[in-house]
Design a protein around this motif. Structure first.
Motif, PDB file in Angstrom:
ATOM      1  N   LEU A  14     -55.165 -17.296 -38.792  1.00  0.00           N
ATOM      2  CA  LEU A  14     -55.809 -16.624 -37.673  1.00  0.00           C
ATOM      3  C   LEU A  14     -56.502 -15.361 -38.159  1.00  0.00           C
ATOM      4  O   LEU A  14     -55.939 -14.577 -38.920  1.00  0.00           O
ATOM      5  CB  LEU A  14     -54.782 -16.263 -36.593  1.00  0.00           C
ATOM      6  N   GLY A  15     -57.733 -15.154 -37.692  1.00  0.00           N
ATOM      7  CA  GLY A  15     -58.511 -13.977 -38.076  1.00  0.00           C
ATOM      8  C   GLY A  15     -58.221 -12.768 -37.216  1.00  0.00           C
ATOM      9  O   GLY A  15     -58.540 -11.644 -37.582  1.00  0.00           O
ATOM     10  N   LYS A  16     -57.616 -12.986 -36.037  1.00  0.00           N
ATOM     11  CA  LYS A  16     -57.219 -11.884 -35.153  1.00  0.00           C
ATOM     12  C   LYS A  16     -56.128 -12.381 -34.231  1.00  0.00           C
ATOM     13  O   LYS A  16     -55.859 -13.583 -34.151  1.00  0.00           O
ATOM     14  CB  LYS A  16     -58.416 -11.339 -34.372  1.00  0.00           C
ATOM     15  N   ASP A  17     -55.479 -11.453 -33.541  1.00  0.00           N
ATOM     16  CA  ASP A  17     -54.405 -11.812 -32.608  1.00  0.00           C
ATOM     17  C   ASP A  17     -54.936 -12.715 -31.510  1.00  0.00           C
ATOM     18  O   ASP A  17     -56.110 -12.649 -31.139  1.00  0.00           O
ATOM     19  CB  ASP A  17     -53.806 -10.559 -31.967  1.00  0.00           C
ATOM     20  N   ALA A  18     -54.054 -13.554 -30.964  1.00  0.00           N
ATOM     21  CA  ALA A  18     -54.409 -14.431 -29.843  1.00  0.00           C
ATOM     22  C   ALA A  18     -54.839 -13.569 -28.649  1.00  0.00           C
ATOM     23  O   ALA A  18     -54.263 -12.520 -28.391  1.00  0.00           O
ATOM     24  CB  ALA A  18     -53.216 -15.299 -29.478  1.00  0.00           C
ATOM     25  N   GLU A  19     -55.870 -14.037 -27.931  1.00  0.00           N
ATOM     26  CA  GLU A  19     -56.373 -13.318 -26.763  1.00  0.00           C
ATOM     27  C   GLU A  19     -56.116 -14.168 -25.516  1.00  0.00           C
ATOM     28  O   GLU A  19     -56.492 -15.340 -25.473  1.00  0.00           O
ATOM     29  CB  GLU A  19     -57.870 -13.058 -26.888  1.00  0.00           C
ATOM     30  N   SER A  20     -55.474 -13.579 -24.506  1.00  0.00           N
ATOM     31  CA  SER A  20     -55.167 -14.281 -23.255  1.00  0.00           C
ATOM     32  C   SER A  20     -56.134 -13.845 -22.170  1.00  0.00           C
ATOM     33  O   SER A  20     -56.467 -12.663 -22.065  1.00  0.00           O
ATOM     34  CB  SER A  20     -53.746 -13.961 -22.801  1.00  0.00           C
ATOM     35  N   PHE A  21     -56.564 -14.810 -21.356  1.00  0.00           N
ATOM     36  CA  PHE A  21     -57.482 -14.543 -20.253  1.00  0.00           C
ATOM     37  C   PHE A  21     -57.018 -15.306 -19.017  1.00  0.00           C
ATOM     38  O   PHE A  21     -56.572 -16.443 -19.135  1.00  0.00           O
ATOM     39  CB  PHE A  21     -58.909 -15.001 -20.605  1.00  0.00           C
ATOM     40  N   PRO A  22     -57.169 -14.705 -17.810  1.00  0.00           N
ATOM     41  CA  PRO A  22     -56.820 -15.440 -16.589  1.00  0.00           C
ATOM     42  C   PRO A  22     -57.996 -16.301 -16.127  1.00  0.00           C
ATOM     43  O   PRO A  22     -59.155 -15.961 -16.345  1.00  0.00           O
ATOM     44  CB  PRO A  22     -56.543 -14.322 -15.578  1.00  0.00           C
ATOM     45  N   THR A  23     -57.668 -17.424 -15.473  1.00  0.00           N
ATOM     46  CA  THR A  23     -58.696 -18.255 -14.855  1.00  0.00           C
ATOM     47  C   THR A  23     -58.843 -17.818 -13.400  1.00  0.00           C
ATOM     48  O   THR A  23     -58.106 -16.945 -12.921  1.00  0.00           O
ATOM     49  CB  THR A  23     -58.314 -19.752 -14.909  1.00  0.00           C
ATOM     50  N   ARG A  24     -59.774 -18.422 -12.683  1.00  0.00           N
ATOM     51  CA  ARG A  24     -59.944 -18.091 -11.262  1.00  0.00           C
ATOM     52  C   ARG A  24     -58.716 -18.426 -10.436  1.00  0.00           C
ATOM     53  O   ARG A  24     -58.464 -17.815  -9.411  1.00  0.00           O
ATOM     54  CB  ARG A  24     -61.152 -18.836 -10.697  1.00  0.00           C
ATOM     55  N   THR A  25     -57.948 -19.417 -10.883  1.00  0.00           N
ATOM     56  CA  THR A  25     -56.745 -19.815 -10.152  1.00  0.00           C
ATOM     57  C   THR A  25     -55.501 -19.101 -10.683  1.00  0.00           C
ATOM     58  O   THR A  25     -54.378 -19.534 -10.444  1.00  0.00           O
ATOM     59  CB  THR A  25     -56.542 -21.334 -10.242  1.00  0.00           C
ATOM     60  N   GLN A  26     -55.702 -18.010 -11.430  1.00  0.00           N
ATOM     61  CA  GLN A  26     -54.636 -17.172 -11.974  1.00  0.00           C
ATOM     62  C   GLN A  26     -53.724 -17.892 -12.960  1.00  0.00           C
ATOM     63  O   GLN A  26     -52.573 -17.520 -13.132  1.00  0.00           O
ATOM     64  CB  GLN A  26     -53.815 -16.534 -10.847  1.00  0.00           C
ATOM     65  N   LYS A  72     -52.598 -12.119 -35.985  1.00  0.00           N
ATOM     66  CA  LYS A  72     -53.538 -12.194 -37.100  1.00  0.00           C
ATOM     67  C   LYS A  72     -52.769 -12.481 -38.397  1.00  0.00           C
ATOM     68  O   LYS A  72     -51.735 -11.880 -38.659  1.00  0.00           O
ATOM     69  CB  LYS A  72     -54.290 -10.868 -37.220  1.00  0.00           C
ATOM     70  N   GLY A  73     -53.284 -13.428 -39.179  1.00  0.00           N
ATOM     71  CA  GLY A  73     -52.661 -13.775 -40.449  1.00  0.00           C
ATOM     72  C   GLY A  73     -51.674 -14.923 -40.368  1.00  0.00           C
ATOM     73  O   GLY A  73     -51.255 -15.439 -41.401  1.00  0.00           O
ATOM     74  N   ASP A  74     -51.289 -15.335 -39.139  1.00  0.00           N
ATOM     75  CA  ASP A  74     -50.373 -16.469 -39.010  1.00  0.00           C
ATOM     76  C   ASP A  74     -51.056 -17.746 -39.492  1.00  0.00           C
ATOM     77  O   ASP A  74     -52.232 -17.963 -39.255  1.00  0.00           O
ATOM     78  CB  ASP A  74     -49.925 -16.655 -37.554  1.00  0.00           C
ATOM     79  N   TYR A  75     -50.271 -18.584 -40.175  1.00  0.00           N
ATOM     80  CA  TYR A  75     -50.748 -19.876 -40.663  1.00  0.00           C
ATOM     81  C   TYR A  75     -50.396 -20.912 -39.610  1.00  0.00           C
ATOM     82  O   TYR A  75     -49.220 -21.101 -39.291  1.00  0.00           O
ATOM     83  CB  TYR A  75     -50.086 -20.185 -42.004  1.00  0.00           C
ATOM     84  N   VAL A  76     -51.397 -21.552 -39.012  1.00  0.00           N
ATOM     85  CA  VAL A  76     -51.148 -22.457 -37.888  1.00  0.00           C
ATOM     86  C   VAL A  76     -51.857 -23.792 -38.076  1.00  0.00           C
ATOM     87  O   VAL A  76     -52.830 -23.906 -38.825  1.00  0.00           O
ATOM     88  CB  VAL A  76     -51.582 -21.841 -36.536  1.00  0.00           C
ATOM     89  N   GLU A  77     -51.343 -24.788 -37.364  1.00  0.00           N
ATOM     90  CA  GLU A  77     -51.981 -26.101 -37.276  1.00  0.00           C
ATOM     91  C   GLU A  77     -52.282 -26.357 -35.805  1.00  0.00           C
ATOM     92  O   GLU A  77     -51.438 -26.139 -34.946  1.00  0.00           O
ATOM     93  CB  GLU A  77     -51.048 -27.184 -37.811  1.00  0.00           C
ATOM     94  N   VAL A  78     -53.501 -26.795 -35.531  1.00  0.00           N
ATOM     95  CA  VAL A  78     -53.925 -27.063 -34.162  1.00  0.00           C
ATOM     96  C   VAL A  78     -54.446 -28.490 -34.092  1.00  0.00           C
ATOM     97  O   VAL A  78     -55.205 -28.923 -34.957  1.00  0.00           O
ATOM     98  CB  VAL A  78     -55.039 -26.091 -33.722  1.00  0.00           C
ATOM     99  N   GLU A  79     -54.013 -29.211 -33.071  1.00  0.00           N
ATOM    100  CA  GLU A  79     -54.536 -30.549 -32.819  1.00  0.00           C
ATOM    101  C   GLU A  79     -55.135 -30.538 -31.425  1.00  0.00           C
ATOM    102  O   GLU A  79     -54.578 -29.963 -30.499  1.00  0.00           O
ATOM    103  CB  GLU A  79     -53.413 -31.584 -32.891  1.00  0.00           C
ATOM    104  N   GLY A  80     -56.307 -31.147 -31.285  1.00  0.00           N
ATOM    105  CA  GLY A  80     -56.952 -31.184 -29.984  1.00  0.00           C
ATOM    106  C   GLY A  80     -58.243 -31.974 -30.016  1.00  0.00           C
ATOM    107  O   GLY A  80     -58.472 -32.774 -30.919  1.00  0.00           O
ATOM    108  N   GLU A  81     -59.089 -31.720 -29.011  1.00  0.00           N
ATOM    109  CA  GLU A  81     -60.379 -32.398 -28.890  1.00  0.00           C
ATOM    110  C   GLU A  81     -61.506 -31.429 -29.188  1.00  0.00           C
ATOM    111  O   GLU A  81     -61.446 -30.265 -28.819  1.00  0.00           O
ATOM    112  CB  GLU A  81     -60.566 -32.943 -27.477  1.00  0.00           C
ATOM    113  N   LEU A  82     -62.553 -31.934 -29.819  1.00  0.00           N
ATOM    114  CA  LEU A  82     -63.736 -31.138 -30.095  1.00  0.00           C
ATOM    115  C   LEU A  82     -64.665 -31.200 -28.888  1.00  0.00           C
ATOM    116  O   LEU A  82     -64.991 -32.281 -28.409  1.00  0.00           O
ATOM    117  CB  LEU A  82     -64.448 -31.679 -31.338  1.00  0.00           C
ATOM    118  N   HIS A  83     -65.047 -30.032 -28.370  1.00  0.00           N
ATOM    119  CA  HIS A  83     -65.950 -29.935 -27.228  1.00  0.00           C
ATOM    120  C   HIS A  83     -67.166 -29.110 -27.625  1.00  0.00           C
ATOM    121  O   HIS A  83     -67.053 -28.137 -28.361  1.00  0.00           O
ATOM    122  CB  HIS A  83     -65.266 -29.241 -26.041  1.00  0.00           C
ATOM    123  N   SER A  84     -68.326 -29.489 -27.123  1.00  0.00           N
ATOM    124  CA  SER A  84     -69.520 -28.684 -27.358  1.00  0.00           C
ATOM    125  C   SER A  84     -70.176 -28.397 -26.016  1.00  0.00           C
ATOM    126  O   SER A  84     -70.110 -29.197 -25.089  1.00  0.00           O
ATOM    127  CB  SER A  84     -70.496 -29.382 -28.301  1.00  0.00           C
TER     128      SER A  84
END
Length: 135
Positions: A14-26, A72-84
């Motif tokens: 990770l290049g920076k700490d995780a960032e959390s954001f609320p959606t419209r439905t909280q 930041k700096g954590d070594y992680v593995e992510v699995e998911g779908e690619l969206h554009s």
């Protein structure tokens, strides 16, 4: 058997700490900036050539709950779908304004795992990520 699949797995730092954001439905979603590196040895110069690729990871639900604590700096593995996503933006000023089409890519995470730090000699073609590399 599925006729089409859209599954991506990336491992990196990770290049920076995780960032959390609320959606419209909280509800909350989390955005991660993940760096992957690849490299090859230039046979003519006899030296390693490295390339860093930055990935925007978006996690919702349970993966977001886990990803929220990543730093930041954590070594992680992510699995998911690619969206554009494609969008247009005006570039320029006055009479010289032009609409330009842009395309953003992100990975919608279904699984986020923090991994143990790799051994120092595990990936010899990569150099550590520096502050200047962060997206």
């Amino acid at each position: 058997m599925a006729l089409y699949t859209n599954t991506v797995t990336v491992k990196g730092f990770l290049g920076k700490d995780a960032e959390s954001f609320p959606t419209r439905t909280q509800k909350t979603f989390v955005v991660l900036s993940l760096a992957t590196k690849s490299g090859y040895k230039d046979q003519q110069k006899n030296e390693w050539v490295n390339h860093t690729e930055w990935h925007r990871i978006v996690a919702f639900g349970k993966p977001a709950d886990y990803a929220r604590s990543l730093k930041k700096g954590d070594y992680v593995e992510v699995e998911g779908e690619l969206h554009s996503t494609q969008y247009e933006k005006e570039v320029g000023q006055g009479k010289n304004k032009v609409k330009v089409a842009f395309r953003d890519k992100e990975i919608r995470a279904s699984i986020v795992k923090k991994l143990a730090e790799p051994a120092k000699n595990e990936n010899l073609d990569a150099e550590p990520i520096t502050e200047d590399d962060a997206a």
